[in-house]
Design a protein around this motif. Structure first.
Motif, short mmCIF file in Angstrom:
data_model
loop_
_atom_site.label_atom_id
_atom_site.label_comp_id
_atom_site.label_asym_id
_atom_site.label_seq_id
_atom_site.Cartn_x
_atom_site.Cartn_y
_atom_site.Cartn_z
N LEU A 1 -19.41 10.56 -10.31
CA LEU A 1 -19.88 11.88 -10.69
C LEU A 1 -18.76 12.68 -11.35
CD1 LEU A 1 -22.31 13.76 -10.77
CD2 LEU A 1 -21.61 14.66 -8.56
N ASP A 2 -17.55 12.51 -10.86
CA ASP A 2 -16.40 13.18 -11.46
C ASP A 2 -16.22 12.76 -12.92
OD1 ASP A 2 -14.22 15.04 -10.75
OD2 ASP A 2 -12.92 13.36 -11.26
N LYS A 3 -16.40 11.48 -13.18
CA LYS A 3 -16.29 10.96 -14.56
C LYS A 3 -17.39 11.57 -15.43
CE LYS A 3 -16.39 6.71 -17.25
NZ LYS A 3 -16.86 5.35 -17.28
N LYS B 1 -19.01 15.44 -19.75
CA LYS B 1 -19.75 16.63 -20.18
C LYS B 1 -18.79 17.71 -20.69
CE LYS B 1 -23.79 15.08 -19.41
NZ LYS B 1 -24.60 14.71 -20.55
N ARG B 2 -17.62 17.82 -20.04
CA ARG B 2 -16.63 18.82 -20.48
C ARG B 2 -16.08 18.49 -21.87
NH1 ARG B 2 -13.39 19.20 -14.85
NH2 ARG B 2 -14.75 20.71 -13.83
N SER B 3 -15.96 17.20 -22.18
CA SER B 3 -15.39 16.81 -23.47
C SER B 3 -16.46 16.61 -24.55
CB SER B 3 -14.55 15.54 -23.33
OG SER B 3 -15.35 14.47 -22.89
N GLY B 4 -17.74 16.82 -24.18
CA GLY B 4 -18.84 16.56 -25.10
C GLY B 4 -19.16 17.66 -26.09
N GLY B 5 -18.58 18.82 -25.93
CA GLY B 5 -18.82 19.88 -26.90
C GLY B 5 -19.94 20.84 -26.55
N ASP B 6 -20.81 20.50 -25.61
CA ASP B 6 -21.89 21.40 -25.20
C ASP B 6 -21.42 22.18 -23.98
OD1 ASP B 6 -24.19 22.61 -24.07
OD2 ASP B 6 -25.48 21.04 -24.89
N PRO C 1 -10.89 12.69 -7.03
CA PRO C 1 -11.71 13.40 -8.00
C PRO C 1 -11.59 14.92 -7.84
CG PRO C 1 -12.97 11.65 -6.94
CD PRO C 1 -11.68 11.76 -6.22
N ILE C 2 -11.79 15.61 -8.97
CA ILE C 2 -11.63 17.06 -9.00
C ILE C 2 -12.58 17.74 -8.02
CG2 ILE C 2 -11.89 19.12 -10.44
CD1 ILE C 2 -10.97 17.35 -12.81
N LYS C 3 -13.80 17.29 -7.95
CA LYS C 3 -14.79 17.90 -7.05
C LYS C 3 -14.65 17.29 -5.66
CE LYS C 3 -16.39 20.69 -10.04
NZ LYS C 3 -16.11 22.11 -9.90
N SER C 4 -13.54 17.66 -5.00
CA SER C 4 -13.24 17.23 -3.64
C SER C 4 -12.82 18.45 -2.85
CB SER C 4 -12.09 16.20 -3.64
OG SER C 4 -12.46 15.05 -4.36
N VAL C 5 -13.00 18.38 -1.55
CA VAL C 5 -12.65 19.49 -0.66
C VAL C 5 -11.93 18.90 0.56
CG1 VAL C 5 -13.58 21.29 0.85
CG2 VAL C 5 -14.63 20.89 -1.37
#
Length: 172
Positions: free
Chosen positions: A45-47, A52-57, A134-138
């Motif tokens: 999911l992190d990937k 999505k962040r690098s996709g331009g939208d 992954p970035i989305k970790s707590v």
């Protein structure tokens, strides 16, 4: 983990001193012992979020990021409910989970927290600057005890004037 509030600004867990400051220490003070938690959305999911962040939208990236945050917080909530149920059978209560990086607790103390855990718990790694991947970790610390009272959480407990999330400051 065994531990105790050392003074108004620090807590010792398994011999490791943490300095989350007075706001968080106040909520950990009455513990009989502590639990730690690490949760992650995982590498897949992190990937996807990174793609999505690098996709331009921008909207897709925003939604992906928000979805990742929501999922990891749901994982933490599930873990805390399981811990509360197990501790309840022993007549113990639990606090909320408090994490390095929040409410004045310096993020570099992630290294101390991770030193108490198995290597790469849940596949989570720490960078040199103490950020999780992954970035989305707590990660977090939970007080467990007979006298624990679950209190306000998030911005309600902190009120840190220089925090960008401070709701009162935004209303002015």
């Amino acid at each position: 983990l065994p531990g105790e509030a050392k003074d108004k600004r620090s807590v010792v867990l398994s011999g490791q001193t943490f300095t989350p400051d007075g706001i968080i220490v106040r909520y950990l003070r009455d513990s009989d012992f502590f639990a730690t938690i690490v949760a992650s959305v995982g590498a897949e999911l992190d990937k996807w979020i990174t793609e999505k962040r690098s996709g331009g939208d921008v909207m897709e990236a925003f939604v992906a990021d928000a979805l990742g945050s929501t999922i990891v917080e749901a994982i933490v909530s599930w873990g805390l409910s399981r811990l509360a149920a197990k501790m309840g059978k022993l007549e113990f209560k639990i606090s909320n989970s408090y994490s390095p990086g929040y409410c004045g607790w310096h993020v570099t103390q992630q290294k101390f927290l991770f030193s108490l855990l198995p290597e790469q718990p849940c596949g989570v790694r720490l960078s040199e600057s103490s950020l999780m991947s992954p970035i989305k970790s707590v990660s977090g610390v939970i007080a467990v005890g007979e006298r624990i009272v679950k209190r306000k959480y998030g911005c309600e407990l902190c009120g840190k004037a220089d925090c960008y999330k401070n709701r009162n400051k935004l209303k002015k």
